[in-house]
Design an enzyme around this catalytic site. Structure first.
Site, PDB file in Angstrom:
ATOM      1  N   HIS A   1      -0.727 -15.798  -3.092  1.00 48.34           N
ATOM      2  CA  HIS A   1      -0.197 -14.963  -4.170  1.00 48.34           C
ATOM      3  C   HIS A   1       0.476 -15.818  -5.238  1.00 48.34           C
ATOM      4  CE1 HIS A   1      -0.449 -11.878  -0.959  1.00 48.34           C
ATOM      5  NE2 HIS A   1      -0.598 -11.023  -1.958  1.00 48.34           N
TER       6      HIS A   1
ATOM      7  N   ASP B   1      -9.985 -10.598  -2.348  1.00 50.37           N
ATOM      8  CA  ASP B   1      -8.568 -10.289  -2.490  1.00 50.37           C
ATOM      9  C   ASP B   1      -8.299 -10.140  -3.997  1.00 50.37           C
ATOM     10  OD1 ASP B   1      -5.958  -9.812  -1.719  1.00 50.37           O
ATOM     11  OD2 ASP B   1      -5.770 -11.644  -0.543  1.00 50.37           O
TER      12      ASP B   1
END
Length: 493
Positions: free
Chosen positions: A195, A264
């Site tokens: 992330h 993702d």
């Protein structure tokens, strides 16, 4: 040309190819009731799916109304959400069943109980009209310093992870909900959260944790999600999400997966900072992904990704055949899972608490602590994952109103002064000091050590992975995890 401007008519693609390209996108958006006009236009052109987040959730009735509204625009639209359980989820205010999270389930190691927890989550999704669950996590927790997998994994052993994956996938499928094993080919061997930055798993091919993904494929999982992780043993240059060697050669040819491969979220820094979301979408589809997720609510980002794919189709990269193949897989998935079940049976609402209770391990804990002062040290919830914020003090006070305490969610400016304040407030009450992955957050360890140096009889609790000298470990911070610890502390069971 801005992302919201239409492409020139002279550059228009055939309508069916334009629709195929839109099928390859999953979009996040803002709102709890109405559907933004830009999203309506994307859906009208064939958008493959939407992903909901906490920002889209108010209560159960509202969520069902929103999913019905979305499907009224096009019945084959997939509606998904991250729904791992434990301290990670977005449906708390919609009455989500409480389950303890994967690591605790792995500690109990009862696949039938894991299936009951997965069934509860899937039944709730079906009732809300959500039919794609971006869960379970197939990663194996390999690195003590891994900042992102940890208690989201079923454990650190591939066989244990594999058997619980099978139980979860089969229970979810029985509810008519599509499960998604993630993050292929594994995020558990990294020391970086993708992330926030580029992540690398340096292990040789023979040490990679592919077995759980093989188990998921054998169990019939309809979706896999790729990891934004570089595996030099497989591809030195690109993260898995953008690597044809990994997505096509390994996953399709070697492992034989023929379901939908979804990326993702592209706005994660491992992709966005190095490639940009739009280029990431184009490269991922060319590499073998069938759908890419653009989770941010700014639909301009989704449009930029869409336009990059359409423009690339005009130049032949990705090839038209690749996009049509991807879109066909999405259509097949939609034919099975787009419509929620007409009737939703009851689920076991107590399965999660049972699992959390069975997972909690304790030693050297007083038979009953009355009026304890609880110091709960934990990091602020991950903005992309957690709806959390529950604390152990509140859980203990639910059972013992005479208890008190405090929660500390970040490094204090003056640790010494904070320790003095805490001990002054605690007085002669029994003291409990809880940490959550103190090895990753040194401020927790420093506060814990300072407190226990002055109160050596304090009971130490670990609410993440096990920690040395902790008297109790919950293996997670879901609400039922903390409830189970509280029961041990106050002698409620």
């Amino acid at each position: 040309m801005t992302p919201t401007e239409p492409l020139p008519a002279r550059a228009a693609l055939p309508v069916d190819l334009d629709e195929a390209a839109h099928r390859c996108l999953v979009a996040g958006f803002e709102g709890t009731t109405g559907v933004p006009d830009t999203l309506k236009r994307l859906i009208d052109r064939g958008l493959g799916g939407v992903i909901l987040f906490t920002r889209n959730i108010r209560d159960a009735e509202q969520v069902r109304g929103l999913t019905d509204t979305l499907r009224a625009l096009r019945p084959d639209l997939l509606v998904g959400i991250d729904n791992e359980g434990g301290g990670i989820g977005h449906l708390v205010t919609a009455g989500a069943p409480e389950v303890p999270g994967n690591y605790a389930l792995g500690v109990v190691d009862d696949p039938a109980l894991t299936a009951r927890c997965a069934d509860a989550l899937a039944g709730h999704l079906a009732a809300l009209g959500i039919t794609v669950s971006y869960a379970p996590v197939a990663d194996v927790q390999r690195q003590a310093g891994n900042p992102i997998v940890r208690t989201r994994a079923f454990g650190d052993d591939t066989e244990r992870v594999s058997r619980h994956l099978r139980a979860w996938i089969e229970a979810t499928e029985a509810r008519g909900i599509a499960s998604c094993a993630k993050h292929f080919p594994g995020h558990g061997g990294t020391l970086t959260d993708s992330h926030h930055d580029s992540a690398v798993d340096p292990r040789p091919y023979g040490e990679l944790d592919l077995a759980p993904f093989r188990a998921a494929i054998d169990a019939g999982v309809p979706l896999l999600m790729s990891a934004h992780v570089v595996f030099p043993a497989l591809d030195e240059n690109r993260p898995a999400t953008l690597s044809r060697r990994i997505l096509h050669d390994l996953l399709r040819l070697e492992l034989g997966f023929d379901g939908v491969l979804v990326s993702d979220a592209l706005e994660m820094k491992a992709i966005a900072d190095r490639y940009g979301e739009a280029a990431g979408a184009r490269i991922a589809l060319a590499a073998g992904a069938d759908q890419v997720i653009v989770a941010v609510p700014d639909l301009g980002v989704t449009l930029a990704c869409r336009d990059a794919v359409l423009e690339a189709l005009r130049s032949g990269a990705p090839a038209e055949s690749r996009v049509r193949e991807a879109a066909e897989r999405v259509r097949t998935l939609s034919s099975r899972y787009a419509e929620p079940p007409a009737a939703v049976g009851a689920w076991d609402a107590e399965a999660g608490l049972e699992a959390a209770r069975r997972a909690v391990g304790g030693r050297g804990v007083p038979a009953r602590m009355t009026g304890a002062f609880v110091v709960d040290l934990f990091p602020a919830p991950h903005p992309a994952l957690n709806w959390g914020g529950e604390d152990l003090t509140a859980a203990v006070r639910e059972l013992d109103p005479s208890a008190a305490g405090t929660a500390v969610t970040g490094e204090p400016a003056d640790p010494g002064a904070l320790v003095d304040v805490i001990l002054r407030r605690a007085g002669d009450r029994p003291l409990v000091v809880a940490t959550s992955d103190a090895g990753l957050y040194p401020w927790q360890g420093a506060l814990r050590d300072a407190l226990t140096a002055r109160r050596p009889e304090a009971v130490r609790v670990a609410t993440g992975l096990p920690e040395a000298d902790a008297a109790i470990c919950s293996y997670g911070r879901g609400k039922v995890n903390l409830r189970a610890v509280a029961e041990v502390l106050v002698g409620a069971r």
